[in-house]
Scaffold this motif. Sequence first.
Motif, PDB file in Angstrom:
ATOM      1  N   ASN A 177     -16.288 -11.665   3.924  1.00  0.00           N
ATOM      2  CA  ASN A 177     -15.578 -10.473   3.466  1.00  0.00           C
ATOM      3  C   ASN A 177     -14.105 -10.524   3.855  1.00  0.00           C
ATOM      4  N   SER A 181     -10.959 -10.457   1.265  1.00  0.00           N
ATOM      5  CA  SER A 181      -9.906  -9.446   1.332  1.00  0.00           C
ATOM      6  C   SER A 181      -8.528 -10.093   1.362  1.00  0.00           C
ATOM      7  N   GLU A 188     -10.665  -4.983   3.926  1.00  0.00           N
ATOM      8  CA  GLU A 188     -12.066  -5.363   4.100  1.00  0.00           C
ATOM      9  C   GLU A 188     -12.986  -4.214   3.719  1.00  0.00           C
ATOM     10  N   ARG A 192     -16.045  -4.409   1.100  1.00  0.00           N
ATOM     11  CA  ARG A 192     -17.422  -4.013   1.419  1.00  0.00           C
ATOM     12  C   ARG A 192     -17.965  -3.010   0.397  1.00  0.00           C
ATOM     13  N   ASN A 193     -17.103  -2.097  -0.044  1.00  0.00           N
ATOM     14  CA  ASN A 193     -17.539  -1.116  -1.044  1.00  0.00           C
ATOM     15  C   ASN A 193     -17.910  -1.804  -2.360  1.00  0.00           C
ATOM     16  N   SER A 196     -21.196  -3.614  -1.963  1.00  0.00           N
ATOM     17  CA  SER A 196     -22.323  -2.673  -1.980  1.00  0.00           C
ATOM     18  C   SER A 196     -22.719  -2.333  -3.418  1.00  0.00           C
ATOM     19  N   ARG A 207     -27.405 -10.668   1.525  1.00  0.00           N
ATOM     20  CA  ARG A 207     -26.308 -11.455   0.943  1.00  0.00           C
ATOM     21  C   ARG A 207     -26.792 -12.790   0.400  1.00  0.00           C
TER      22      ARG A 207
END
Length: 223
Positions: A177, A181, A188, A192-193, A196, A207
């Motif tokens: 991640n 980014s 980050e 992550r959003n 998801s 993952r």
Amino acid sequence: MISIIIVDDQRLLREGLQTLLQTEEGLEISALCANGKEALQAVQEHKPDVVLMDIKMSGMDGIDAMKRIKREYPGTVVLMLTTFAENRYIVDAMAGGADGFLLKDMSSRIIVQTIRDAMNGEVILPAPIASKLAAKLSVLSEGRADRFDERKLRESGYSFTVRERKIIELMTEGYTNKQISSSLFMSEGTVRNYISVIYNKVGTNDRIAAVAILSGLLLEDVY
């Protein structure tokens, strides 16, 4: 005199480079380090002109160490030591401020000349690295067709936005991640959003399982 610190977790390689470089006129080896943490301490102590930094090391890796060095000692030239197989780190390293790359199988003459060129302000990108960087940046650009197999997408019923596709491509190449980014200039938290949402679309929060599913949606032999 150009002072140099060599950072590599393989003792044979760092000592081999030391032997090679210390015989060259105008070059001196200030320290040998086995990881990023040692490199930061050595840079603080010796204030070298050049750091030759391995990318993949235990503890603090080379990219994180390079970013710290460039932030705290911006005048220090940092050249990343890499192999052709590590091309997925290229964009992350360049975005972090690396001054160039040295392939570990380069001839001694080219290594020495590369160090001198870097000291003259040149950005050092060996031809294989430059080619990989160009391909990677093309993939990351918004206007270029991506690596997805549209037929497989239609058959699977999955639909991803342009940004999700770029994140998926990096996920399938093993990017963390944090590396995603940096490569896409996103926080980050935002990465992550997005991930998801991607997990939700493919129906797993694992993952490894998600990457396996997503890899099956990509074209083969893009690079």
